[in-house]
Design an enzyme around this catalytic site. Sequence first.
Site: not given
Ligand code: GLP
Length: 269
Positions: A67, A136, A138, A143
């Site tokens: 993404d 959440d 995702h 989402e």
């Molecule tokens: C973002 C990314 C996800 C990732 C998530 C969790 O929203 N788009 O791909 O898994 O954050 O992030 P973190 O690893 O910093 O908790």
Amino acid sequence: MEVLIFPDATSLARKSADLVESQIKTFPDSVLGLATGSTPLGLYQELIRRHQQEGLSFAGVKTFNLDEYVGIASNHPQSYRTFMDENLFDRIDIEKSNTQVPDGMAENPLEVGPAYEQSIQEARGIDLQVLGVGTDGHIGFNEPTSSLKSITRVKTLTKQTIEDNSRFFEPGEFQPKLAITMGIQTILDARRILLLAHGENKAEAIRDMVEGPLSAFCPASALQFHQRTTVLIDEAAASKLALGNYYKFVGEMQDELVRTHRPSDWISR
Ligand code: GLP
């Protein structure tokens, strides 16, 4: 779903690096799907170390990131392209032209998705997809209530995700509310998936993903449909699982099987 529980983030990172290393040593032209966020950093650091100290080569590897934010240039400090360059690509021997991150500054963001899907197809699909998970539930930026059949497209971020990610932006700085993300179907099409999570703030999402009902309300629960997903978590992220002890028992039995039969069939192609 295979669930592996580790005492700490370091051992989790090491095991996930073992799995990625086996993939690219067996198929040096592997196609990897990669994630940003704090979770895969330990994995990336370990891969860099193995490249620098043990000669692990990424010269034939192609990558597709999950993404990118809409409205942020690739050279912006908070772009996912910058994140990947700084935390992995600039420190290994991968060809930059073999690394793809969706273009958050495309003139028409609505056209990015179909082209990205086509590039993935042309690379003959993703062999191994690395995932984190949002609080959440995702995956990528899919989402809650994202279609379980979705492909790469523009998504609106939830308030919770915007808040979770606000720590990366200066107060008053523009923080994107839209992102281009691989869809849930795009992710499910990967031949092998590794989902990593650590910390107590991920415990609920992990419970809903592994044990909750299959539901678009927890997009990660769609992975229950995937044949070869391994979930690598620490004790804190595992703390709300009802069957945590069972998953550990399964792990012990698997180790026993590996010792006696040496199965190596997990490598994807
Ligand atoms: C973002 C990314 C996800 C990732 C998530 C969790 O929203 N788009 O791909 O898994 O954050 O992030 P973190 O690893 O910093 O908790």
